[in-house]
Design an enzyme around this catalytic site. Structure first.
Site, PDB file in Angstrom:
ATOM      1  N   LYS A 265       5.236   0.530   2.403  1.00 12.55           N
ATOM      2  CA  LYS A 265       5.613   2.113   2.072  1.00 12.55           C
ATOM      3  C   LYS A 265       5.820   2.702   2.744  1.00 12.55           C
ATOM      4  O   LYS A 265       5.602   2.729   3.823  1.00 12.55           O
ATOM      5  CB  LYS A 265       3.817   2.177   1.332  1.00 12.55           C
ATOM      6  CG  LYS A 265       3.605   3.535   1.423  1.00 12.55           C
ATOM      7  CD  LYS A 265       1.710   4.302   0.562  1.00 12.55           C
ATOM      8  CE  LYS A 265       1.880   5.811   0.695  1.00 12.55           C
ATOM      9  NZ  LYS A 265       0.593   5.771   0.346  1.00 12.55           N
ATOM     10  N   ASP A 270       3.122  12.566   1.122  1.00  6.25           N
ATOM     11  CA  ASP A 270       2.297  12.302   0.581  1.00  6.25           C
ATOM     12  C   ASP A 270       1.112  14.143   0.520  1.00  6.25           C
ATOM     13  O   ASP A 270       0.622  14.204   0.634  1.00  6.25           O
ATOM     14  CB  ASP A 270       1.374  11.182   0.799  1.00  6.25           C
ATOM     15  CG  ASP A 270       0.627  10.556  -0.736  1.00  6.25           C
ATOM     16  OD1 ASP A 270       0.817  11.838  -2.089  1.00  6.25           O
ATOM     17  OD2 ASP A 270       0.032  10.462  -0.399  1.00  6.25           O
ATOM     18  N   LYS A 277      -3.713  17.220  -2.340  1.00  5.35           N
ATOM     19  CA  LYS A 277      -4.405  17.045  -1.368  1.00  5.35           C
ATOM     20  C   LYS A 277      -4.961  18.526  -1.006  1.00  5.35           C
ATOM     21  O   LYS A 277      -4.456  19.609  -1.138  1.00  5.35           O
ATOM     22  CB  LYS A 277      -3.983  16.317  -0.053  1.00  5.35           C
ATOM     23  CG  LYS A 277      -3.365  14.824  -1.186  1.00  5.35           C
ATOM     24  CD  LYS A 277      -3.466  13.296   0.799  1.00  5.35           C
ATOM     25  CE  LYS A 277      -2.392  12.745   0.241  1.00  5.35           C
ATOM     26  NZ  LYS A 277      -4.052  12.005   0.260  1.00  5.35           N
ATOM     27  N   ASP A 288       2.863   8.845   5.987  1.00  3.21           N
ATOM     28  CA  ASP A 288       2.469   7.658   4.918  1.00  3.21           C
ATOM     29  C   ASP A 288       3.584   6.800   4.762  1.00  3.21           C
ATOM     30  O   ASP A 288       3.693   6.129   3.871  1.00  3.21           O
ATOM     31  CB  ASP A 288       2.288   8.760   3.600  1.00  3.21           C
ATOM     32  CG  ASP A 288       1.634   8.406   2.524  1.00  3.21           C
ATOM     33  OD1 ASP A 288       0.533   7.351   3.035  1.00  3.21           O
ATOM     34  OD2 ASP A 288       1.164   8.637   1.898  1.00  3.21           O
ATOM     35  N   ASP A 348      -2.446  11.211  -7.240  1.00  3.56           N
ATOM     36  CA  ASP A 348      -1.804  11.244  -4.883  1.00  3.56           C
ATOM     37  C   ASP A 348      -2.252   9.158  -5.093  1.00  3.56           C
ATOM     38  O   ASP A 348      -2.222   8.821  -3.942  1.00  3.56           O
ATOM     39  CB  ASP A 348      -3.757  11.079  -5.110  1.00  3.56           C
ATOM     40  CG  ASP A 348      -3.315  12.340  -2.954  1.00  3.56           C
ATOM     41  OD1 ASP A 348      -2.808  11.353  -2.616  1.00  3.56           O
ATOM     42  OD2 ASP A 348      -4.443  11.889  -2.542  1.00  3.56           O
ATOM     43  N   GLU A 350      -0.758   7.254  -5.078  1.00  6.47           N
ATOM     44  CA  GLU A 350       1.128   6.366  -5.411  1.00  6.47           C
ATOM     45  C   GLU A 350       1.588   5.646  -4.599  1.00  6.47           C
ATOM     46  O   GLU A 350       2.424   5.015  -5.107  1.00  6.47           O
ATOM     47  CB  GLU A 350       1.645   8.005  -5.003  1.00  6.47           C
ATOM     48  CG  GLU A 350       1.850   8.103  -3.616  1.00  6.47           C
ATOM     49  CD  GLU A 350       0.886   8.479  -2.457  1.00  6.47           C
ATOM     50  OE1 GLU A 350      -0.124   8.541  -3.366  1.00  6.47           O
ATOM     51  OE2 GLU A 350       1.161   8.271  -1.246  1.00  6.47           O
ATOM     52  N   ARG A 352       0.854   2.393  -4.451  1.00  6.42           N
ATOM     53  CA  ARG A 352       0.504   0.970  -4.999  1.00  6.42           C
ATOM     54  C   ARG A 352       1.379   1.428  -5.953  1.00  6.42           C
ATOM     55  O   ARG A 352       2.538   0.118  -6.301  1.00  6.42           O
ATOM     56  CB  ARG A 352      -1.288   1.322  -5.527  1.00  6.42           C
ATOM     57  CG  ARG A 352      -1.589   2.093  -6.595  1.00  6.42           C
ATOM     58  CD  ARG A 352      -3.082   2.194  -6.659  1.00  6.42           C
ATOM     59  NE  ARG A 352      -3.982   2.752  -5.582  1.00  6.42           N
ATOM     60  CZ  ARG A 352      -5.373   3.293  -5.836  1.00  6.42           C
ATOM     61  NH1 ARG A 352      -5.602   2.675  -6.500  1.00  6.42           N
ATOM     62  NH2 ARG A 352      -5.798   3.282  -4.715  1.00  6.42           N
TER      63      ARG A 352
HETATM   64  N1  BES Z   1      -1.571   8.303   1.840  1.00 10.73           N
HETATM   65  C1  BES Z   1      -2.758   8.391   1.320  1.00 10.73           C
HETATM   66  C2  BES Z   1      -3.877   7.565   1.895  1.00 10.73           C
HETATM   67  C3  BES Z   1      -4.434   7.845   3.113  1.00 10.73           C
HETATM   68  C4  BES Z   1      -5.297   8.838   3.498  1.00 10.73           C
HETATM   69  C5  BES Z   1      -3.697   7.478   3.792  1.00 10.73           C
HETATM   70  C6  BES Z   1      -5.804   9.375   4.420  1.00 10.73           C
HETATM   71  C7  BES Z   1      -4.298   7.298   5.332  1.00 10.73           C
HETATM   72  C8  BES Z   1      -5.191   9.070   5.524  1.00 10.73           C
HETATM   73  C9  BES Z   1      -2.635   7.456  -0.523  1.00 10.73           C
HETATM   74  O1  BES Z   1      -1.439   8.144  -1.060  1.00 10.73           O
HETATM   75  C10 BES Z   1      -4.194   7.533  -1.165  1.00 10.73           C
HETATM   76  O2  BES Z   1      -3.782   9.683  -1.595  1.00 10.73           O
HETATM   77  N2  BES Z   1      -4.624   7.546  -1.396  1.00 10.73           N
HETATM   78  C11 BES Z   1      -6.104   7.785  -1.941  1.00 10.73           C
HETATM   79  C12 BES Z   1      -6.242   7.652  -3.765  1.00 10.73           C
HETATM   80  C13 BES Z   1      -7.115   7.991  -4.208  1.00 10.73           C
HETATM   81  C14 BES Z   1      -7.144   8.682  -4.976  1.00 10.73           C
HETATM   82  C15 BES Z   1      -7.835   6.690  -5.291  1.00 10.73           C
HETATM   83  C16 BES Z   1      -6.801   8.335  -0.939  1.00 10.73           C
HETATM   84  O3  BES Z   1      -7.382   7.606   0.297  1.00 10.73           O
HETATM   85  O4  BES Z   1      -7.848   9.185  -0.837  1.00 10.73           O
HETATM   86 ZN    ZN Z   2       0.364   7.934  -0.353  1.00  8.80          ZN
HETATM   87 ZN    ZN Z   3      -1.355   9.955  -1.878  1.00 12.85          ZN
END
Ligand code: BES
Ligand code: ZN
Ligand code: ZN
Length: 498
Positions: A265, A270, A277, A288, A348, A350, A352
């Site tokens: 990825k 992000d 966020k 990210d 968020d 994204e 996947r």
């Molecule tokens: N890049 C984030 C995941 C992440 C969060 C990595 C904190 C490192 C630290 C990912 O794109 C994301 O935002 N995931 C969300 C998914 C949710 C919306 C289902 C998350 O984990 O909050």
């Molecule tokens: Zn992300």
């Molecule tokens: Zn995200």
């Protein structure tokens, strides 16, 4: 930094520092003799309880005025404890990290490490892990610090491994250096701020290494992505002015060997997009792209190791995720490369979306025998596993087991989580084939289950490195900040692939 080997007597070597490794003696016993001047000092330090040879302990002194020091050329001596527990790869890496900390402190240009040959541990592996720990432990990222003229940078230029079996020393040292250098490449990419590490930077880095190692290379730009109907990567890219890229590198042996595809990825920032966020800590979302960095950096090591057992394809889908005009919105539906439609619940989620296109495209194009993806995919993996282990999901037990072994031997532990129908069901959408959010519970697993929809029957494993890509359990050789995790696990897996 170059690595050399020597059989010469350590004292005869004109080093800035000589390093000895010693086992902790049993109660009421003394240290095994190593060298007169060291033995004398160890006797006193043990007596006074200052240094017992425990793992993590160090002792330093200046041999100049000692009575046995005549003819001993080195300026400084460092003695590092190995403890009395079982010896293992991680112990020597940690020991390397402790050496690195001291070398950084005293700012030396050349160091000699006496590699003991009376331990029940292979010399090659010992020097591999020691060098890995030293190189990883010396890592610094000062690129954006304006230098003070008065404090010139001093870097370790030469590391000499001393011992009888110089062949094993140099073979091990080389492996350790290649792996650690590659992990430092990934750290460098991650340390770059979002405005200096964009999808285009991934693309130009891939050009550099493809030239250096003769990899076949392809970079898909926005026009290609449109032609190929990669609605996931294009969708995520809609809210940013930075053009998206999908980078593809191929290492070919020219033999009839299996193909491993690694996908990372490469989300260069992000923000969450429209599902923005919270602002606190958002700066960390420049990391990210650590999955993409790990995959690219692994190719640097592949180029140097030229394995003959495996063809390797690397893919990095790269974009920012921003809430600019045109950004993807909750409720939107995108169509992926393989035709599947996805209802966006959170912009968020994204990672996947961009991985779905990379996985399905890569599998169709290269027909790999196995696929591994690495991604900072979910915050939920931090809730579940903390910052100590990465999450592993796989549709193939053998691949999962081999990854767990590779992670174990690299000091990058993995913990397998399940997949299954119940989790996949959480992704059912009323209006599209899937939705991009699994609802309450099992957030890391439902993210894995989402990716599974895009790999078909291909052997596949997914590593969620959101908890370990940065803020990984701090160790002597893992500093604060990005860890470069994944790189050494992949290298280990490739080296041992059967
Ligand atoms: N890049 C984030 C995941 C992440 C969060 C990595 C904190 C490192 C630290 C990912 O794109 C994301 O935002 N995931 C969300 C998914 C949710 C919306 C289902 C998350 O984990 O909050
Ligand atoms: Zn992300
Ligand atoms: Zn995200």
């Amino acid at each position: 930094m170059e690595i050399k080997t020597t059989k010469k007597n350590p004292g005869s070597y004109d080093a800035d520092i000589v390093v000895y490794l010693v086992r902790q003696p049993d109660e009421k016993q003394s240290f095994k003799p190593v060298e007169n001047i060291v033995d004398e000092v160890l006797k006193s330090s043990y007596l006074y309880g200052d240094f017992k040879g425990k793992a993590d302990e160090i002792l330093s002194f200046y041999p100049v005025n000692q009575k046995d020091a005549e003819g001993y050329k080195a300026k400084r001596v460092l003695v590092v404890g190995l403890g009395k527990d079982d010896l293992g790869r991680e112990l020597f890496r940690l020991c390397g990290g402790n050496i690195a900390k001291y070398l950084t402190k005293v700012k030396v240009e050349n160091a000699l490490v006496v590699v003991p040959n009376d331990l029940e541990f292979s010399t090659k592996e010992l020097s591999e892990c020691l060098v890995e720990g030293i190189v990883l432990g010396m890592y610094k990222f000062n690129k954006y610090k304006t230098k003070e003229e008065s404090e010139p940078e001093v870097a370790l230029e030469k590391l000499v491994l001393q011992g009888d079996n110089t062949n094993a020393l140099s073979k091990g040292g080389r492996l350790g250096k290649i792996a650690a250098d590659a992990a430092c490449v990934a750290r460098d990419m991650a340390n770059e701020p979002g405005n200096h590490w964009t999808p285009s930077h991934f693309a130009s880095y891939s050009l550099t290494i493809s030239k250096k190692y003769g990899f076949k290379r392809k970079v898909l730009g926005i026009k290609d992505l449109e032609r190929l109907k990669m609605g996931g990567l294009l969708g995520v890219n809609k809210g940013t002015s930075e053009p998206p890229k999908m980078i593809l590198l191929e290492y070919r042996t020219g033999k009839k060997v299996p193909t491993l595809m690694i996908v990372g990825k490469g989300l260069t920032f992000d923000s969450g997009g429209i599902s923005l966020k919270p602002s606190a800590g958002m700066e960390d979302m420049k990391y990210d792209m650590c999955g993409g960095a790990a995959v690219m950096a692994t190719m640097e090591a592949v180029g140097q190791l030229s394995p003959n057992n495996l063809d390797i394809v690397a893919i990095v889908p790269a974009t920012d995720n921003m809430p600019g005009p045109g950004a993807l919105k909750p409720g939107d539906i995108v169509r992926h490369y393989n035709g599947k439609t996805v209802e966006i619940i959170s912009t968020d989620a994204e990672g996947r979306l961009i991985l779905a296109d990379a996985l399905s495209y890569g599998i169709k194009r290269y027909k790999p025998d196995a696929v591994i993806d690495l991604a900072t995919l979910t915050g939920a993996v931090i809730i579940g596993l903390g910052h100590h282990k990465a999450g592993l999901m796989s549709n193939n037990d053998k691949l999962a087991d081999n990854l767990i072994k590779a992670g174990e031997s690299s000091g990058e532990p993995l913990w397998r989580l399940p997949l299954g129908k119940e989790y996949s069901k959480q992704l059912e959408s009323k209006v599209a084939d899937l939705k991009n959010l699994g609802g309450k519970g099992g957030g890391t697993i439902t993210a894995g289950a989402f990716l599974q929809e895009f790999v078909g029957d291909t052997n596949w494993a997914h590593l969620d490195i959101a908890g370990t890509a940065w803020n990984f359990t701090e160790k002597s050789y893992i500093p604060k900040g990005p860890s470069g995790t994944g790189v050494r696990t992949l290298i280990e897996l490739i080296k041992n692939w059967k």
